[in-house]
Enzyme design. Structure first.
Site, PDB file in Angstrom:
ATOM      1  N   THR A 110      42.655  34.024  35.569  1.00 14.42           N
ATOM      2  CA  THR A 110      41.488  34.043  36.458  1.00 14.42           C
ATOM      3  C   THR A 110      41.396  32.757  37.262  1.00 14.42           C
ATOM      4  O   THR A 110      41.431  31.655  36.705  1.00 14.42           O
ATOM      5  CB  THR A 110      40.194  34.230  35.640  1.00 14.42           C
ATOM      6  OG1 THR A 110      40.280  35.454  34.888  1.00 14.42           O
ATOM      7  CG2 THR A 110      38.977  34.287  36.554  1.00 14.42           C
ATOM      8  N   GLU A 111      41.277  32.903  38.589  1.00 13.93           N
ATOM      9  CA  GLU A 111      41.134  31.737  39.462  1.00 13.93           C
ATOM     10  C   GLU A 111      39.684  31.477  39.843  1.00 13.93           C
ATOM     11  O   GLU A 111      39.317  30.346  40.163  1.00 13.93           O
ATOM     12  CB  GLU A 111      41.971  31.927  40.729  1.00 13.93           C
ATOM     13  CG  GLU A 111      43.470  31.918  40.471  1.00 13.93           C
ATOM     14  CD  GLU A 111      44.276  32.029  41.755  1.00 13.93           C
ATOM     15  OE1 GLU A 111      43.703  31.782  42.838  1.00 13.93           O
ATOM     16  OE2 GLU A 111      45.476  32.367  41.668  1.00 13.93           O
ATOM     17  N   ALA A 112      38.860  32.530  39.817  1.00  8.20           N
ATOM     18  CA  ALA A 112      37.442  32.365  40.179  1.00  8.20           C
ATOM     19  C   ALA A 112      36.572  33.152  39.214  1.00  8.20           C
ATOM     20  O   ALA A 112      36.795  34.348  38.994  1.00  8.20           O
ATOM     21  CB  ALA A 112      37.206  32.837  41.610  1.00  8.20           C
TER      22      ALA A 112
END
Length: 309
Positions: free
Chosen positions: A27-29
């Site tokens: 997950t990046e955000a």
């Protein structure tokens, strides 16, 4: 993404020390709801500051707060975060009051037209920042009507949109004003910030949500609104434009199945349900429920607890 497949629901997975690392790494955000996830009323939920600090410390992770509560503007929410000891910028906040103003902007709403608000200060502030003229809101909180013979209720014929959100000062005057604008002003838009049935307006109880006010106007106009808050993906368009991150690398964290989790699933995000707000474990596992997040856990701080070491 956990969802119905051929009519058979895919079971949600309990977040554990074994799978939390995979979720964090993929997950990046992280998109966080606020009421019931970060706080309840004016009370911060235990472990939130430490968890957000941990997520911010991980290289490349972005944090966004996506809330359906329209009573505040982005500026007012930033101030609330600060009051609770959390450093959050306006650019990290996407609230439904902002979404309503941005929807009008996206539709090239004529700046000479007015917007009648059944809601609170947050909507009016975001409308003003977007260059629109708002009417109603708190200014109409104490206004009444006189139901007597030959009484004609006057309304502004230049209102081109009615925005309905959470309004603790809802009254008959506002309902009539909004109804007349939608029914009698040609082309008048009916916009709902969200249709949440209830919300944690205080730390001890759930209270009627914006959905109650929206339902009243639906009943009097016999029309359905344009919904700009979750689970509508309208706010996601701004998130994608701002952060340029594929939705498959986003995780929506919320306490509501029918708004937060659906919002995430509709956009193609990973989803995590926390049980610190509206949804209980029994509701999640009820056979009548057909909304299944990828993961579920008791509270946001489980991220921190399971990731120790």
């Amino acid at each position: 993404m956990a969802a119905a497949d051929g009519g058979v629901a895919v079971a949600s997975r309990l977040l554990t020390a074994d799978n939390v690392t995979t979720l964090l790494d993929s997950t990046e955000a992280f998109l966080f709801d606020c009421d019931g996830v970060i706080w309840k009323g004016e009370t911060l939920i235990e472990g939130v500051p430490e968890t957000l600090k941990m997520l911010r410390s991980r290289q490349g992770k972005k944090i966004v707060f996506v809330t359906n509560n329209s009573t505040k503007s982005r500026r007012q929410y930033a101030k609330k975060f600060q009051t609770l000891g959390l450093s959050v910028s306006e650019e990290e906040i996407f609230c439904s009051s902002f979404a309503a103003a941005m929807y009008l902007k996206s539709k090239n709403f004529p700046p000479e037209k007015k917007v009648y608000v059944i809601g609170e200060e947050g909507i009016l502030e975001e409308l003003e920042l977007a260059g629109f003229t708002g009417l109603g809101g708190p200014d109409d909180a104490n206004k009444g009507v006189q139901l007597k013979p030959k009484f004609l209720f006057e309304h502004d014929k230049n209102v081109g949109a009615v925005v309905v959100g959470l309004d603790q000062y809802i009254n008959y005057y506002k309902l009539q004003y909004g109804t007349l604008c939608i029914r009698e002003n040609p082309g008048c838009l009916f916009i709902a910030t969200n249709r949440d049935a209830v919300g944690h307006m205080t730390d001890l109880q759930e209270w009627p949500g914006a959905g109650c006010m929206v339902a009243a106007i639906c009943g009097s106009t016999q029309k359905e609104p344009i919904v700009v808050g979750k689970p509508s993906t309208f706010m996601m368009e701004f998130l994608l434009e701002r952060f340029q991150i594929d939705t498959s690398k986003m995780c929506m964290v919320g306490d509501r199945l029918d708004t937060d989790i659906m919002f995430g699933q509709n956009a193609g995000c990973k989803t995590l349900l926390v049980l610190s707000g509206v949804t209980s474990l029994s509701i999640l596992h009820d056979s009548a429920n057909n909304i299944h997040p990828d993961f579920y856990t008791s509270k946001v701080s489980d991220f921190l607890e399971f990731n120790k070491g």
